[in-house]
Design an enzyme around this catalytic site. Structure first.
Site, PDB file in Angstrom:
ATOM      1  N   ASP A   1     103.729  69.534  26.899  1.00 28.98           N
ATOM      2  CA  ASP A   1     104.663  70.506  26.309  1.00 28.98           C
ATOM      3  C   ASP A   1     103.846  71.442  25.415  1.00 28.98           C
ATOM      4  O   ASP A   1     102.604  71.456  25.497  1.00 28.98           O
ATOM      5  CB  ASP A   1     105.811  69.788  25.562  1.00 28.98           C
ATOM      6  CG  ASP A   1     105.363  69.085  24.292  1.00 28.98           C
ATOM      7  OD1 ASP A   1     104.158  69.118  23.972  1.00 28.98           O
ATOM      8  OD2 ASP A   1     106.225  68.483  23.611  1.00 28.98           O
TER       9      ASP A   1
ATOM     10  N   CYS B   1     101.901  65.269  24.692  1.00 30.12           N
ATOM     11  CA  CYS B   1     102.856  65.980  23.836  1.00 30.12           C
ATOM     12  C   CYS B   1     102.468  65.680  22.396  1.00 30.12           C
ATOM     13  O   CYS B   1     101.358  65.195  22.154  1.00 30.12           O
ATOM     14  CB  CYS B   1     104.309  65.638  24.170  1.00 30.12           C
ATOM     15  SG  CYS B   1     104.837  63.955  23.834  1.00 30.12           S
TER      16      CYS B   1
ATOM     17  N   THR C   1     103.604  63.482  19.886  1.00 33.10           N
ATOM     18  CA  THR C   1     103.399  62.053  19.591  1.00 33.10           C
ATOM     19  C   THR C   1     103.044  61.245  20.832  1.00 33.10           C
ATOM     20  O   THR C   1     102.653  60.080  20.726  1.00 33.10           O
ATOM     21  CB  THR C   1     104.688  61.415  19.030  1.00 33.10           C
ATOM     22  OG1 THR C   1     105.701  61.478  20.057  1.00 33.10           O
ATOM     23  CG2 THR C   1     105.168  62.124  17.781  1.00 33.10           C
TER      24      THR C   1
ATOM     25  N   HIS D   1      94.721  46.080  31.746  1.00 29.45           N
ATOM     26  CA  HIS D   1      95.820  45.109  31.658  1.00 29.45           C
ATOM     27  C   HIS D   1      97.131  45.615  32.257  1.00 29.45           C
ATOM     28  O   HIS D   1      97.880  44.846  32.825  1.00 29.45           O
ATOM     29  CB  HIS D   1      96.076  44.727  30.192  1.00 29.45           C
ATOM     30  CG  HIS D   1      95.020  43.817  29.631  1.00 29.45           C
ATOM     31  ND1 HIS D   1      95.131  43.231  28.390  1.00 29.45           N
ATOM     32  CD2 HIS D   1      93.837  43.389  30.142  1.00 29.45           C
ATOM     33  CE1 HIS D   1      94.056  42.474  28.159  1.00 29.45           C
ATOM     34  NE2 HIS D   1      93.244  42.567  29.201  1.00 29.45           N
TER      35      HIS D   1
ATOM     36  N   HIS E   1      97.583  39.618  34.860  1.00 33.16           N
ATOM     37  CA  HIS E   1      98.143  40.965  34.655  1.00 33.16           C
ATOM     38  C   HIS E   1      98.862  41.463  35.912  1.00 33.16           C
ATOM     39  O   HIS E   1      99.815  42.234  35.826  1.00 33.16           O
ATOM     40  CB  HIS E   1      97.045  41.931  34.219  1.00 33.16           C
ATOM     41  CG  HIS E   1      96.388  41.492  32.952  1.00 33.16           C
ATOM     42  ND1 HIS E   1      97.077  41.426  31.763  1.00 33.16           N
ATOM     43  CD2 HIS E   1      95.129  41.046  32.697  1.00 33.16           C
ATOM     44  CE1 HIS E   1      96.271  40.974  30.810  1.00 33.16           C
ATOM     45  NE2 HIS E   1      95.080  40.732  31.354  1.00 33.16           N
TER      46      HIS E   1
HETATM   47  C1  RB5 Z   1     107.501  68.763  19.938  1.00 30.49           C
HETATM   48  O1  RB5 Z   1     107.710  69.313  18.668  1.00 30.49           O
HETATM   49  C2  RB5 Z   1     107.482  67.248  19.881  1.00 30.49           C
HETATM   50  O2  RB5 Z   1     108.751  66.766  19.600  1.00 30.49           O
HETATM   51  C3  RB5 Z   1     106.980  66.690  21.180  1.00 30.49           C
HETATM   52  O3  RB5 Z   1     105.725  67.223  21.455  1.00 30.49           O
HETATM   53  C4  RB5 Z   1     106.803  65.192  21.215  1.00 30.49           C
HETATM   54  O4  RB5 Z   1     106.121  64.721  20.090  1.00 30.49           O
HETATM   55  C5  RB5 Z   1     108.027  64.417  21.473  1.00 30.49           C
HETATM   56  O5  RB5 Z   1     107.987  63.202  21.654  1.00 30.49           O
END
Ligand code: RB5
Length: 145
Positions: free
Chosen positions: A8, A65, A67, A98, A133
Site C-alpha cells: 500500500d 504495508c 505494520t 517452520h 512442521h
Molecule cells: C496505512 O496507514 C496503514 O494502516 C497500513 O499500511 C497498515 O499498517 C495496515 O495494517
C-alpha cells in the site's frame, strides 16, 4: 524465480527498492502494489497477489504495508496462502523453515530498508525443515464441515 510483490502507500519506497534488488538477483518480479504514496487500502493489493500465488502465476509473494498486519490478515483469508509477518532475519528464516510461508510480509514503518532486504534474502534462501512442521502446516486449512 517469479516473485509477486504488493504494497500500500506505506510500502511504495521499499517495494521499488526490492524490485530493483530482486531483478538484480535474476528474479522476475510482478508488481501488484500501488506505485504512489496516495492513501489507499491494503486489501485491494493483497487479494490480487494472493490469487496469483494460489493459481501459480507467481512462485512466491512479498507484501509490504505500514505494520504488515493489514496485508497478513487479508492474505491469510486465502486457503492457499501462508503469509508470515517478519521483523528480523531470524523470524524471516523461521517463517520459511517452520511455516513454509509462501508470502513474506514486512512492516515498512517498523523496519529499515536494510533489514527488509536482509529478510527477503534470508527467507528466499531458507529451506523448509519438514517433519513435525509438515504435520503442523497440514492442519492450518479450515476443514470443510
Ligand atoms: C496505512 O496507514 C496503514 O494502516 C497500513 O499500511 C497498515 O499498517 C495496515 O495494517
Amino acid at each position: 524465480m517469479k516473485i509477486g510483490i504488493c504494497n500500500d502507500h506505506a510500502g511504495v519506497e521499499y517495494k521499488f527498492k526490492l524490485i530493483k534488488y530482486l531483478k538484480g538477483k535474476g528474479h522476475e518480479v510482478v508488481n501488484f502494489g500501488t506505485d504512489t504514496t496516495d492513501s489507499c487500502d491494503y486489501a485491494d493489493f493483497a487479494h490480487p497477489l494472493a490469487l496469483a500465488v494460489e493459481n501459480g502465476e507467481v512462485d512466491k509473494g512479498i507484501a509490504i504495508c505500514g505494520t504488515g498486519n493489514g496485508m497478513a490478515i487479508t492474505l491469510n483469508k486465502h486457503q492457499g496462502i501462508r503469509a508470515g509477518l517478519a521483523w528480523n532475519t531470524a523470524v524471516a528464516h523461521l517463517v520459511k523453515s517452520h511455516n513454509l510461508a509462501n508470502v513474506l510480509v514486512m512492516p515498512a514503518r517498523f523496519v529499515s530498508y536494510r533489514m527488509a532486504v536482509s529478510m527477503v534474502r534470508e527467507w528466499l534462501a531458507a529451506e523448509f525443515e519438514g517433519g513435525r512442521h509438515e504435520r503442523r502446516i497440514a492442519k492450518i486449512p479450515v476443514k470443510e464441515k
